[in-house]
Design an enzyme around this catalytic site. Structure first.
Site, PDB file in Angstrom:
ATOM      1  CG  ASP A 105      -1.831   1.187   1.310  1.00 26.36           C
ATOM      2  OD1 ASP A 105      -2.072   1.814   0.260  1.00 26.36           O
ATOM      3  OD2 ASP A 105      -2.316   1.502   2.410  1.00 26.36           O
ATOM      4  CG  ASP A 299      -3.401   4.614  -2.170  1.00 25.30           C
ATOM      5  OD1 ASP A 299      -2.649   3.665  -1.907  1.00 25.30           O
ATOM      6  OD2 ASP A 299      -4.400   4.893  -1.488  1.00 25.30           O
TER       7      ASP A 299
END
Length: 510
Positions: A105, A299
């Site tokens: 992440d 992201d």
């Protein structure tokens, strides 16, 4: 995220005709769908090679092998998963090493692993079995819009079987309780936050994972990411790679053509500056600051391409104008319905390309990254054997533009922290047959846009409003402090919960 590996798809089917085409269009309420799919996209290892350690002056060489050569075989293909349920990497945590799969992440900064049993995970990190685990005696909690976890901060040894050689001592949040974070059908037991210290919880003193790796192993402050899922389709064959996380550099065998770089505007998330969007050949003609309000980030933990509300509405309007499908259900755009066609009749010809213009490292120029409909009109699953259904891989956002997996799957993305820039190149796994699913073009002149589109702007009247509001807040705080001096007070505990609004767990399909 598609949490249920074998959860049934329950839906009512609505049908209505299309204008200008002879295709049947069906719309289905979006539910949790099965996590078993038939399409596989894998990275070929045939082009992996030994790369001589020859620094290019830009911090892109991997420097973990003292022999002077770097073997990328162990890193290429080290990711599993897909954008719907997350891309994860195998790690060994503790002494002796306990194997866990960890979600990658780039939109958060904590390294957190399950440290207690949970119905939806098969195993967890047992701190009592690790002779090297040291508790920091501090609680940390992260609350997401759709899920949260709470745990204990500690330190332990970590190694990556298909990563840089060596063991590093890492800050770890041992997750002891959670709600809505681990879901059915996932195959990971923790999260690897790769962003900057500013996002670390409970504060920036908790050194993030990659910062520790760079310091302790001496590799360049660069990593690169290739995500090879297609939309939310998982691989049908066990063990097939979902992509690659290259720590310390960029591997040329994973991309085609040149790498185009855009500056990192601010080091917290990987914030970039978007100059404009195009739908097909239609420029949305919005003020460039609309695209960056209140931030624009890259992201890997966000499933979709998320756009500020005004931008999202403009994109939907532009797609509707250019598409052969004129009477498209609004439920498809807002994510509450799937669009279905007769099996084998793919809908991608009905939709235009989507393009994002990013500011080049030469501030007077820009470059364009483009995704084809195959990346944002995403296959889900058939309903009764006769239909193929799709979802819209773009959503509206109240907290900024997020370039998530919908876009990233088309590109090889280089997070060059040493040079404070992000690079985009064409991924060699973003193809359908022989046809590429993404494009890069440039350079283009950026003289027609503002010198700063990054959202760091306020109109003068608004500044006055904020000033008066702050004075009012200060007055209220002063009154409260005076009251605390004269009234008895009982302390309340605080768990340190925060809101991380860009992680994957916030954007699962419900």
């Amino acid at each position: 995220m598609a949490p249920g590996a074998y959860a049934p798809l329950l839906a009512f089917v609505f049908s209505f005709p299309l204008l200008d085409v002879n295709e049947a269009y069906l719309s289905i309420p979006l539910k949790i769908f099965p996590g078993k799919y038939n399409i596989s996209t894998a990275v070929s290892l045939s082009t992996v090679r030994l790369v001589a350690l020859t620094p290019d002056g830009k911090g892109l060489s991997l420097a973990t092998d003292p022999s002077g050569q770097v073997n990328f075989v162990d890193m290429v293909g080290n990711l599993q998963g897909d954008s719907g349920r997350g891309y994860y990497i195998e790690m060994l945590i503790g002494t002796p090493g306990q194997q866990l799969n960890i979600l990658v992440d780039t939109g958060s900064s904590n390294f957190a692993v399950a440290a207690a049993s949970h119905p939806f995970i098969t195993h967890f990190f047992n701190t009592a079995l690790s002779t090297s685990f040291t508790s920091a005696g501090q609680t940390v909690a992260v609350r997401y819009t759709q899920g949260n976890w709470m745990g204990e901060l500690g330190v332990d040894a970590v190694s990556i079987p298909k990563g840089p050689n060596g063991t590093v001592t890492i800050n770890i949040a041992a997750i002891l309780s959670s709600e809505g974070f681990f879901l059915p059908g996932i195959n990971w037991q923790g999260i690897l936050g790769l962003a900057y210290p500013m996002l670390a919880r409970p504060d920036a003193s908790v050194e993030p994972f990659f910062n520790s790796v760079v310091k302790q192993l001496g590799i360049p402050d660069v990593f690169s990411l290739q995500m090879c899922g297609t939309g939310i389709l998982a691989s049908s064959s066990a063990g097939a790679p979902g992509g690659s996380l290259i720590m310390g550099g960029a591997e040329p065998s994973l991309y085609r053509g040149s790498i185009w770089y855009t500056p990192i505007v601010e080091e917290w998330y990987y914030q970039v500056e978007v100059l404009k969007l195009e739908v097909g050949d239609q420029n949305l003609e919005l003020d460039c600051r609309e695209y960056n309000m209140d931030k624009a980030i890259v992201d890997s933990g966000t499933t979709l391409l998320r756009l500020p509300v005004n931008v999202f509405n403009a994109v939907v309007d532009a797609i509707t104008r250019s598409s052969l499908i004129q009477d498209f259900s609004s439920g498809f755009w807002d994510g509450t319905k799937l669009a279905c066609w007769m099996r084998g009749d793919t809908p991608w010809r009905f939709f235009p390309k989507l393009s994002i213009y990013l500011r080049d490292t030469n501030a007077s120029q820009s470059f364009r990254i483009t995704i084809l409909p195959q990346l944002y009109i995403q296959p889900i699953t058939d309903v009764d054997g006769t239909l193929d259904c799709y979802r819209f891989g773009v959503s509206s956002s109240a907290n900024g533009l997020v370039i998530g997996a919908t876009v990233m799957e088309g590109f090889y993305v280089v997070f060059d922290r040493a040079q404070r820039r992000l690079g985009f190149a064409l991924s060699n796994c973003a193809v359908s047959g022989e046809a590429p699913l993404s494009e890069i073009a440039g350079p283009f002149s950026a003289v027609d846009v503002a010198t700063d589109c990054s959202g760091r702007w306020l109109k003068e009247p608004l500044l006055w409003v904020i000033s008066y509001a702050l004075m009012a807040v200060c007055a209220i705080i002063l009154i409260i402090l005076l009251l605390l001096l004269v009234l008895p007070c009982r302390r309340r505990s605080y768990s340190g919960e925060i809101t991380d609004e860009s992680s994957l767990v916030r954007h699962r399909i419900k």
